[in-house]
Motif scaffolding. Structure first.
Motif, PDB file in Angstrom:
ATOM      1  N   VAL A  40       3.840 -39.012 -21.470  1.00  0.00           N
ATOM      2  CA  VAL A  40       4.545 -38.443 -22.084  1.00  0.00           C
ATOM      3  C   VAL A  40       3.456 -36.452 -21.552  1.00  0.00           C
ATOM      4  O   VAL A  40       4.346 -35.731 -20.867  1.00  0.00           O
ATOM      5  N   VAL A  41       2.575 -36.441 -22.274  1.00  0.00           N
ATOM      6  CA  VAL A  41       1.575 -35.891 -21.944  1.00  0.00           C
ATOM      7  C   VAL A  41       1.128 -35.718 -20.763  1.00  0.00           C
ATOM      8  O   VAL A  41       1.363 -34.348 -19.834  1.00  0.00           O
ATOM      9  N   GLY A  42       1.036 -36.761 -19.921  1.00  0.00           N
ATOM     10  CA  GLY A  42       0.844 -36.184 -18.367  1.00  0.00           C
ATOM     11  C   GLY A  42       1.995 -35.765 -17.686  1.00  0.00           C
ATOM     12  O   GLY A  42       2.135 -34.801 -16.820  1.00  0.00           O
ATOM     13  N   GLY A  43       3.311 -35.300 -18.190  1.00  0.00           N
ATOM     14  CA  GLY A  43       4.355 -35.175 -17.606  1.00  0.00           C
ATOM     15  C   GLY A  43       4.513 -33.784 -18.002  1.00  0.00           C
ATOM     16  O   GLY A  43       4.313 -32.873 -16.885  1.00  0.00           O
ATOM     17  N   LEU A  44       3.894 -33.862 -19.198  1.00  0.00           N
ATOM     18  CA  LEU A  44       3.669 -32.463 -19.263  1.00  0.00           C
ATOM     19  C   LEU A  44       2.627 -31.396 -18.468  1.00  0.00           C
ATOM     20  O   LEU A  44       2.649 -30.552 -18.417  1.00  0.00           O
ATOM     21  N   ILE A  45       1.374 -32.048 -18.296  1.00  0.00           N
ATOM     22  CA  ILE A  45       0.267 -31.494 -17.597  1.00  0.00           C
ATOM     23  C   ILE A  45       0.288 -30.906 -16.384  1.00  0.00           C
ATOM     24  O   ILE A  45       0.276 -29.783 -15.998  1.00  0.00           O
ATOM     25  N   GLY A  46       1.307 -32.277 -15.608  1.00  0.00           N
ATOM     26  CA  GLY A  46       1.846 -32.465 -14.464  1.00  0.00           C
ATOM     27  C   GLY A  46       3.227 -30.900 -13.890  1.00  0.00           C
ATOM     28  O   GLY A  46       2.448 -30.325 -12.762  1.00  0.00           O
ATOM     29  N   GLY A  47       4.009 -31.053 -14.625  1.00  0.00           N
ATOM     30  CA  GLY A  47       4.724 -29.841 -15.627  1.00  0.00           C
ATOM     31  C   GLY A  47       4.376 -28.514 -15.113  1.00  0.00           C
ATOM     32  O   GLY A  47       4.109 -27.798 -13.769  1.00  0.00           O
ATOM     33  N   LEU A  49       1.278 -27.797 -13.778  1.00  0.00           N
ATOM     34  CA  LEU A  49       0.011 -27.875 -12.851  1.00  0.00           C
ATOM     35  C   LEU A  49       1.114 -27.508 -11.365  1.00  0.00           C
ATOM     36  O   LEU A  49       0.809 -26.435 -11.130  1.00  0.00           O
ATOM     37  N   LEU A  50       1.989 -28.220 -11.536  1.00  0.00           N
ATOM     38  CA  LEU A  50       3.219 -27.484 -10.467  1.00  0.00           C
ATOM     39  C   LEU A  50       3.732 -26.269 -10.563  1.00  0.00           C
ATOM     40  O   LEU A  50       4.201 -25.635  -9.853  1.00  0.00           O
TER      41      LEU A  50
END
Length: 90
Positions: A40-47, A49-50
């Motif tokens: 979930v935190v990775g999703g926030l980070i990935g979003g 950055l994108l």
């Protein structure tokens, strides 16, 4: 990924966190709860950055959301490994 709801976040995040932990060699230290948190935190980070790169992340769909979570989770685990000094064994 906002349209998926909390259950979608948990399922996609858990799966992405688990796969990222396998890829980064940290699965032995993590349980299911930590895999979900990392995803979930990775999703926030990935979003985040994108969005910085100018990619429209709103209407990407479930596959795009999963790949965003997976990439962000791998980045998160890499950064945690740098901070804690853990190296991948093998």
């Amino acid at each position: 990924m906002l349209g998926l709801g909390i259950i979608g976040w948990i399922i996609i995040g858990g799966l992405a966190g688990w796969i990222a932990s396998k890829f980064m060699g940290t699965d032995a230290q993590q349980g299911i709860f930590l895999n979900i948190v990392v995803g979930v935190v990775g999703g926030l980070i990935g979003g985040f950055l994108l969005k910085l790169l100018g990619v429209d992340v709103e209407g990407g769909g479930i596959i795009f959301s999963f790949l965003t979570c997976l990439g962000g989770a791998a980045i998160l685990l890499f950064l945690v490994g740098l901070v804690t000094g853990r190296r991948k064994v093998g």
